[in-house]
Write a protein that holds these residues in place. Sequence first.
Motif, PDB file in Angstrom:
ATOM      1  N   UNK A 103       2.614  32.083  66.934  1.00  0.00           N
ATOM      2  CA  UNK A 103       1.174  31.972  66.694  1.00  0.00           C
ATOM      3  C   UNK A 103       1.009  31.701  65.208  1.00  0.00           C
ATOM      4  N   UNK A 104       0.316  30.626  64.878  1.00  0.00           N
ATOM      5  CA  UNK A 104       0.074  30.294  63.488  1.00  0.00           C
ATOM      6  C   UNK A 104      -1.129  31.117  63.050  1.00  0.00           C
ATOM      7  N   UNK A 105      -0.857  32.241  62.384  1.00  0.00           N
ATOM      8  CA  UNK A 105      -1.904  33.184  61.994  1.00  0.00           C
ATOM      9  C   UNK A 105      -2.743  32.647  60.840  1.00  0.00           C
ATOM     10  N   UNK A 106      -2.113  31.888  59.957  1.00  0.00           N
ATOM     11  CA  UNK A 106      -2.816  31.290  58.815  1.00  0.00           C
ATOM     12  C   UNK A 106      -1.962  30.142  58.304  1.00  0.00           C
ATOM     13  N   UNK A 107      -2.410  29.512  57.242  1.00  0.00           N
ATOM     14  CA  UNK A 107      -1.650  28.402  56.665  1.00  0.00           C
ATOM     15  C   UNK A 107      -0.332  28.858  56.073  1.00  0.00           C
ATOM     16  N   UNK A 108      -0.168  30.182  55.889  1.00  0.00           N
ATOM     17  CA  UNK A 108       1.049  30.693  55.258  1.00  0.00           C
ATOM     18  C   UNK A 108       1.813  31.701  56.105  1.00  0.00           C
ATOM     19  N   UNK A 109       1.378  31.997  57.326  1.00  0.00           N
ATOM     20  CA  UNK A 109       2.078  32.991  58.140  1.00  0.00           C
ATOM     21  C   UNK A 109       2.094  32.629  59.618  1.00  0.00           C
ATOM     22  N   UNK A 110       3.274  32.817  60.232  1.00  0.00           N
ATOM     23  CA  UNK A 110       3.440  32.667  61.680  1.00  0.00           C
ATOM     24  C   UNK A 110       4.013  33.965  62.232  1.00  0.00           C
ATOM     25  N   UNK A 111       3.518  34.364  63.386  1.00  0.00           N
ATOM     26  CA  UNK A 111       4.030  35.531  64.094  1.00  0.00           C
ATOM     27  C   UNK A 111       4.748  34.987  65.327  1.00  0.00           C
ATOM     28  N   UNK A 112       6.045  35.256  65.447  1.00  0.00           N
ATOM     29  CA  UNK A 112       6.870  34.638  66.481  1.00  0.00           C
ATOM     30  C   UNK A 112       7.455  35.666  67.446  1.00  0.00           C
ATOM     31  N   UNK A 113       7.651  35.211  68.691  1.00  0.00           N
ATOM     32  CA  UNK A 113       8.277  36.033  69.716  1.00  0.00           C
ATOM     33  C   UNK A 113       9.354  35.192  70.405  1.00  0.00           C
ATOM     34  N   UNK A 114      10.585  35.698  70.379  1.00  0.00           N
ATOM     35  CA  UNK A 114      11.696  35.034  71.056  1.00  0.00           C
ATOM     36  C   UNK A 114      11.600  35.313  72.551  1.00  0.00           C
ATOM     37  N   UNK A 116      13.567  36.706  74.442  1.00  0.00           N
ATOM     38  CA  UNK A 116      14.070  38.038  74.804  1.00  0.00           C
ATOM     39  C   UNK A 116      13.116  39.146  74.358  1.00  0.00           C
ATOM     40  N   UNK A 117      11.963  38.783  73.784  1.00  0.00           N
ATOM     41  CA  UNK A 117      10.945  39.754  73.391  1.00  0.00           C
ATOM     42  C   UNK A 117      10.991  40.182  71.936  1.00  0.00           C
ATOM     43  N   UNK A 118      12.028  39.818  71.211  1.00  0.00           N
ATOM     44  CA  UNK A 118      12.105  40.194  69.791  1.00  0.00           C
ATOM     45  C   UNK A 118      11.029  39.458  69.016  1.00  0.00           C
ATOM     46  N   UNK A 119      10.412  40.161  68.084  1.00  0.00           N
ATOM     47  CA  UNK A 119       9.351  39.582  67.274  1.00  0.00           C
ATOM     48  C   UNK A 119       9.765  39.510  65.817  1.00  0.00           C
ATOM     49  N   UNK A 120       9.262  38.486  65.133  1.00  0.00           N
ATOM     50  CA  UNK A 120       9.517  38.327  63.717  1.00  0.00           C
ATOM     51  C   UNK A 120       8.413  37.487  63.119  1.00  0.00           C
ATOM     52  N   UNK A 121       8.303  37.528  61.807  1.00  0.00           N
ATOM     53  CA  UNK A 121       7.284  36.723  61.131  1.00  0.00           C
ATOM     54  C   UNK A 121       7.954  35.762  60.169  1.00  0.00           C
ATOM     55  N   UNK A 122       7.243  34.682  59.892  1.00  0.00           N
ATOM     56  CA  UNK A 122       7.697  33.663  58.962  1.00  0.00           C
ATOM     57  C   UNK A 122       6.588  33.438  57.948  1.00  0.00           C
ATOM     58  N   UNK A 123       6.978  33.240  56.695  1.00  0.00           N
ATOM     59  CA  UNK A 123       6.024  33.006  55.635  1.00  0.00           C
ATOM     60  C   UNK A 123       6.331  31.661  54.983  1.00  0.00           C
ATOM     61  N   UNK A 124       5.277  30.865  54.805  1.00  0.00           N
ATOM     62  CA  UNK A 124       5.476  29.543  54.199  1.00  0.00           C
ATOM     63  C   UNK A 124       6.012  29.715  52.787  1.00  0.00           C
ATOM     64  N   UNK A 125       7.039  28.947  52.488  1.00  0.00           N
ATOM     65  CA  UNK A 125       7.642  28.978  51.148  1.00  0.00           C
ATOM     66  C   UNK A 125       6.688  28.271  50.184  1.00  0.00           C
ATOM     67  N   UNK A 126       6.444  28.884  49.051  1.00  0.00           N
ATOM     68  CA  UNK A 126       5.569  28.301  48.047  1.00  0.00           C
ATOM     69  C   UNK A 126       6.174  27.001  47.524  1.00  0.00           C
ATOM     70  N   UNK A 127       5.335  26.008  47.314  1.00  0.00           N
ATOM     71  CA  UNK A 127       5.789  24.721  46.802  1.00  0.00           C
ATOM     72  C   UNK A 127       6.274  24.901  45.369  1.00  0.00           C
ATOM     73  N   UNK A 128       7.290  24.099  45.030  1.00  0.00           N
ATOM     74  CA  UNK A 128       7.772  24.129  43.648  1.00  0.00           C
ATOM     75  C   UNK A 128       8.938  24.929  43.540  1.00  0.00           C
TER      76      UNK A 128
END
Length: 128
Positions: A103-114, A116-128
Amino acid sequence: MRRARTIAVGGTLAALAAGIAGCADRGTYVGPPGQPQPMSIEGEWIGADGASVSRFAGGTFTTSMISTGEILANGSYRMTAPQTVSISMHSVVRQTTSTVTCAVASAVQMMCTAQDGRQFSLTRRAAG
């Protein structure tokens, strides 16, 4: 309606080892008129552990260790709704394939579910 852009999914090594791998088709989300457009997820995304980065471009992605550059997973993605991404990954580490939904929560964060049910988050890497 516009063509879905590539996303950079930087999953944690633990999440990858849990079976986050596969191969999904790149595609365009087509919804009812007036529905919000998909949010671009193209670029680089860092896992919560800060050890891996995923790069998404042109419907494909690669996840690698930041410290060594070792490739952990690769695959493709498609937008299934304006803020939902289906990722199909192949884990190079475990030699498995699986599906992840983010789920794309915002322009800088995603909440993911594999799958198998495991959850993790991803954060957009800052440019530069």
